[in-house]
Design an enzyme around this catalytic site. Structure first.
Site, PDB file in Angstrom:
ATOM      1  CG  HIS A  95      -5.451  -2.451  -0.074  1.00  0.00           C
ATOM      2  ND1 HIS A  95      -4.548  -2.398   0.618  1.00  0.00           N
ATOM      3  CD2 HIS A  95      -4.693  -1.153  -0.892  1.00  0.00           C
ATOM      4  CE1 HIS A  95      -3.543  -0.458   0.409  1.00  0.00           C
ATOM      5  NE2 HIS A  95      -4.333  -0.364  -0.803  1.00  0.00           N
ATOM      6  CG  HIS A 157      -0.655  -0.088  -3.337  1.00  0.00           C
ATOM      7  ND1 HIS A 157      -0.712   1.514  -3.350  1.00  0.00           N
ATOM      8  CD2 HIS A 157      -2.341   0.180  -3.366  1.00  0.00           C
ATOM      9  CE1 HIS A 157      -0.760   1.902  -2.453  1.00  0.00           C
ATOM     10  NE2 HIS A 157      -1.934   1.324  -2.194  1.00  0.00           N
TER      11      HIS A 157
HETATM   12 ZN   LIG Z   1      -3.841   1.863  -0.871  1.00  0.00          ZN
END
Ligand SMILES: [Zn+2]
Length: 220
Positions: A95, A157
């Site tokens: 991330h 995401h």
């Molecule tokens: Zn993830």
């Protein structure tokens, strides 16, 4: 221990992800394929607490637990799909800040090729549409985004990056984060000048012959 080397490689890369600021908390996950088996980070364990025996080993085909004291990462299916789609040996899912920021931009369905390094990924990485984490819909969207590419962003995401081995996948994750950071800088400073697709395709071909290994220390 089953897949002792792969388990150690995974822990080393997890520690690098934390040191290089590619993840916060327990975000992200890492896997390495070894034939019919897959070693993958367990779900929800802080990276500092990982030990080789806590890394999950599952069957690659169906994800059945082979040696996995804890539940494997919730993105197990994403890893299986990404490995199959790209014929790769390792996956790094992060991330990381810049990549995730680009994945949150309205109307951006691929990383703008503002730099020829877009070719490192087989072409400008696509942004897979958002689906909830851990879902088959997410894995399927990423599979489509990976056609002809080794990496993709996941809408709202993060990033998923593959490589023939974990070293290559991790290097690509760093390059992808660099490219996305560049996109954000360029976009905030002015109008990005995006390279034509044919130019990126030409660089992809040129890069196939690029890179060499250091000769052994005792080579004469
Ligand atoms: Zn993830």
């Amino acid at each position: 221990m089953l897949l002792a080397d792969e388990r150690k490689q995974i822990i080393d890369v997890c520690h690098r992800m934390v040191a290089d600021d590619l993840v916060v908390g327990t975000a992200g996950n890492v896997s390495v394929r070894a034939g019919e088996l897959l070693a993958i980070t367990p779900s929800g364990v802080p990276y500092a607490d990982l030990r080789p025996e806590l890394i999950s080993v599952v069957r690659f085909d169906d994800g059945a637990r082979v040696d996995s004291p804890l539940a494997p990462a919730s993105e197990l299916e994403l890893h299986q799909v990404a490995l199959r789609a790209t014929q790769s040996g390792a996956v790094v899912h992060t991330h990381s800040g810049a990549a995730t920021a680009v994945a949150c931009l309205e109307g951006i369905d691929e990383v703008p090729a503002v730099h020829y390094y877009a070719a490192m990924f087989g072409g400008a990485p696509r942004v897979a549409p958002y689906h909830r984490y851990g879902s088959s819909a997410l894995a399927s969207a990423v599979e489509s985004a990976l056609v002809g590419r080794n990496s993709a962003l996941m809408g709202n995401h993060g990033a998923v990056v593959t490589g023939s081995d974990l070293t290559q996948a991790y290097d690509r994750a760093l390059y992808l984060e660099w490219l996305c950071d560049l996109v954000l800088r360029v976009s905030s400073a002015g109008v990005p000048r995006v390279l034509p697709e044919e130019e990126i395709a030409g660089v992809v071909e040129q890069m196939k012959g690029y890179g060499q290994s250091a000769p052994p220390a005792d080579a004469r």
